[in-house]
Design an enzyme around this catalytic site. Structure first.
Site, PDB file in Angstrom:
ATOM      1  N   GLU A  65       0.832  -1.206   0.000  1.00 20.72           N
ATOM      2  CA  GLU A  65       0.000   0.000   0.000  1.00 20.72           C
ATOM      3  C   GLU A  65       0.868   1.258   0.000  1.00 20.72           C
ATOM      4  O   GLU A  65       1.878   1.334   0.703  1.00 20.72           O
ATOM      5  CB  GLU A  65      -0.880  -0.024   1.255  1.00 20.72           C
ATOM      6  CG  GLU A  65      -1.740   1.209   1.470  1.00 20.72           C
ATOM      7  CD  GLU A  65      -2.493   1.189   2.798  1.00 20.72           C
ATOM      8  OE1 GLU A  65      -3.477   1.931   2.919  1.00 20.72           O
ATOM      9  OE2 GLU A  65      -2.109   0.418   3.706  1.00 20.72           O
TER      10      GLU A  65
ATOM     11  N   LYS B 157      -9.350   2.650  -2.129  1.00 18.63           N
ATOM     12  CA  LYS B 157      -9.623   2.174  -0.775  1.00 18.63           C
ATOM     13  C   LYS B 157     -10.985   2.674  -0.316  1.00 18.63           C
ATOM     14  O   LYS B 157     -11.311   3.854  -0.456  1.00 18.63           O
ATOM     15  CB  LYS B 157      -8.522   2.673   0.165  1.00 18.63           C
ATOM     16  CG  LYS B 157      -8.505   2.053   1.555  1.00 18.63           C
ATOM     17  CD  LYS B 157      -7.246   2.503   2.291  1.00 18.63           C
ATOM     18  CE  LYS B 157      -7.090   1.863   3.660  1.00 18.63           C
ATOM     19  NZ  LYS B 157      -5.830   2.278   4.319  1.00 18.63           N
TER      20      LYS B 157
ATOM     21  N   CYS C  81      -5.599  -2.866   2.587  1.00 22.12           N
ATOM     22  CA  CYS C  81      -5.349  -2.784   4.028  1.00 22.12           C
ATOM     23  C   CYS C  81      -6.639  -2.828   4.857  1.00 22.12           C
ATOM     24  O   CYS C  81      -7.228  -3.879   5.032  1.00 22.12           O
ATOM     25  CB  CYS C  81      -4.521  -1.541   4.342  1.00 22.12           C
ATOM     26  SG  CYS C  81      -3.702  -1.611   5.965  1.00 22.12           S
TER      27      CYS C  81
ATOM     28  N   SER D 271      24.380   7.378  32.115  1.00 21.75           N
ATOM     29  CA  SER D 271      24.381   7.705  33.544  1.00 21.75           C
ATOM     30  C   SER D 271      24.855   6.580  34.434  1.00 21.75           C
ATOM     31  O   SER D 271      25.106   6.790  35.621  1.00 21.75           O
ATOM     32  CB  SER D 271      22.954   8.081  33.966  1.00 21.75           C
ATOM     33  OG  SER D 271      22.105   6.947  33.893  1.00 21.75           O
TER      34      SER D 271
END
Length: 552
Positions: A45, A113, A149, A292
């Site tokens: 896509e 889509k 999708c 650290s």
């Protein structure tokens, strides 16, 4: 009619806006498919534009550049298999998320889509118009249905395609990772196969884009639920799928089944790939971070070394008088184990200058968090100076627990361009460190073995901004804090829900308050890897100024 159909699946990594580079990737995939004798080559896509484009795709010049590239691709790929590629499409003033079928030098079919996702990281309803329910397109004598999708997460598109003659379903995706998402994908796609009786090819892209990572894992399902092909997660890959016509219709011939790693490995890989692609797609080559001696900077240093190579990671220890000897030792130890560059830059002189400058203004006032934050902000200033001078991107290292409750200093330890740890709660950080010490994979550029000293994992967390400081002085134990945060942030539970689960009401209310008053910090914070559906940024969008509290 043909009894066999060969489909080349290109699970590739596009870059948003790199239209010509994406088109070149498509040409290379086409050449592989052509060499393999494919009838069609399929890309994911919105491949030509990259994904997720957000509002960039609404720019007319961007739309035009995408269409120019698609048409040129059609001409260049005229002699050979059909080519399916996703991209934006404008018609009658409307913008669509489209899938183009290129054949014979032109765009032969355009699929639009229909269902537009409008939750979590997606705003497609605002950006795109919804296409109509359509029918299949033909490649040779074979009719293919392509739900794009989100269309495959709903039954109507696939059913319409089946009813209008589709012989199998090809689903191109830009589906980003969240923990255990493959199970969700399998479930939805299995439903479409059961409803239609058709084979389904789920083709997903790979690669990082800002906070999101597209994890690939493309697969093929036959009716009855058999997995005929499983491609790897996170890796670019090309697969040549054979489908054959049987008395019961088309069926995919069983092929390679890649093994899928567990959620701990996938989360870690996601953080590595997101940083690697964020760097590559923004043009940075090297990173630096404040090391650290604590667990968060240790795992971020490891992620960075795995993503970029230890030679591209600068670790900087910036001690104050409150920095313990164990932190000094542990910071140097992990840098040496990883093979990263290590710098030692004490902040005492700079802190003294700032304190003296402010002394006349602060006369008569007791020391408080102001003086603690000066240390953090001075470290941020020094790290940003090094970032500017060396051209190395500064990484920030706050975990989701700290980001949620604001246990970080804005313009201090929150300074930086990216945070791989942003969506991982503290308790999971500990477990992830143990996992990385016990596991090594080919995609990791740092050494194998116990790269994170056990002393870092075992010691009580501390910001070390005052004498004998522990995180537990200001926050509940992380096991308790994370459970409350997961309830309030990830699961949207009420205060009453959490109290019913056994949590102290005053503690829950305090944590809720900290979440809300820290919104302004998160709004200004660096982007970071999305691991869940409740990541801070696009998944969870709250107002900065808000007086609401849950008094139930």
């Amino acid at each position: 009619m043909a009894d066999r159909f060969k489909l080349t699946l290109a699970q590739l990594n596009p870059t948003v806006g790199a239209i010509e580079a994406n088109a070149d990737k498509a040409r290379a995939a086409f050449a592989e498919g052509q060499a393999a004798g494919a009838d069609m080559v399929a890309l994911p896509e919105m491949f030509i534009s990259g994904y997720n484009t957000q509002d960039l795709v609404m720019k007319p010049a961007f739309q035009a550049a995408c269409m120019t590239a698609v048409k040129a691709l059609a001409v260049d790929c005229a002699n050979g298999p059909a080519l399916g590629v996703g991209g934006p499409f404008v018609e009658d003033g409307k913008l669509f998320n489209a899938y183009f079928i290129l054949k014979g030098g032109k765009i032969a079919s355009t699929v639009l889509k229909h269902h537009l996702p409008n939750e979590t990281v997606f705003d497609e309803v605002r950006i795109y118009d919804s296409g109509p329910l359509g029918g299949p397109y033909s490649v040779g004598n074979t009719r293919i249905g392509t739900p794009i999708c989100e269309d495959a997460w709903h039954e109507d598109v696939a059913e319409t395609l089946a009813e209008t003659g589709a012989e199998f379903l090809l689903v191109p995706n830009g589906s980003p990772y969240f923990r255990n998402k493959m199970d969700v994908r399998y479930s939805h796609m299995m439903a479409r196969v059961t409803e239609t009786g058709l084979p389904l090819i789920y083709l997903n892209m790979v690669g990082g884009q800002d906070d999101q990572v597209f994890d690939g894992g493309s697969f093929v399902l036959n009716p009855g639920g058999e997995i005929a092909l499983q491609m790897p997660v996170f890796d670019e890959a090309i697969a040549h799928l054979e489908l054959e016509r049987t008395d019961d219709g088309w069926r995919a011939v069983k092929s390679d089944l890649a093994s899928l790693p567990d959620e701990w490995e996938q989360d870690y890989r996601c953080m590595v790939e997101s940083l690697r692609d964020y760097m590559g797609k923004t043009g940075f080559k090297k990173v630096l971070l404040g090391l650290s001696g604590g667990i968060d900077s240790a795992i971020v240093a490891t992620i960075a070394a795995d993503a970029l190579g230890p030679e591209n990671v600068r670790c900087v220890m910036l001690p104050s008088e409150y920095t313990s000897q164990s932190s000094l030792d542990d910071a140097k130890d992990i840098a040496e184990r990883l093979g990263c560059h290590y710098d030692f830059v004490p902040i005492a002189e700079g802190r003294s200058a700032i304190t003296n400058t402010l002394a006349p203004l602060f006369a008569g006032r007791d020391e408080d968090v102001t003086e603690e934050n000066i240390q953090s902000r001075l470290r941020g200033l020094l790290l940003m100076a090094m970032s500017n001078k060396f051209g190395e991107m500064l990484l920030t290292t706050g975990n989701k627990s700290e980001v949620a409750v604001g246990y970080a200093t804005i313009y201090g330890d929150m300074s930086g361009g990216y945070n791989p740890l942003k969506d991982m709660y503290k308790v999971r950080v500990f477990e992830t460190c143990r996992w990385r010490n016990a596991n090594h994979r080919p995609w990791m550029a740092a050494p194998a073995g116990e790269v994170i000293p056990v002393s870092i994992i075992d010691k009580p967390p501390s910001a070390e901004l005052r004498d004998d400081q522990k995180d537990s002085d200001s926050l509940p134990p992380y096991e308790v804090l994370d459970a409350i945060l997961e309830g309030l942030v990830d699961d949207e539970k009420s205060v009453a829900d959490l109290v019913a689960e056994g949590h102290d009401r005053a503690t829950v209310k305090r944590i809720e308050h900290l979440i809300y008053i820290s919104e302004y910090k998160r709004f200004q914070s660096a982007p970071g890897t999305r691991l869940t559906q409740s990541a801070f940024w696009l998944d969870r969008r709250y107002p900065i100024a808000s007086r609401w509290r849950d008094n139930g």
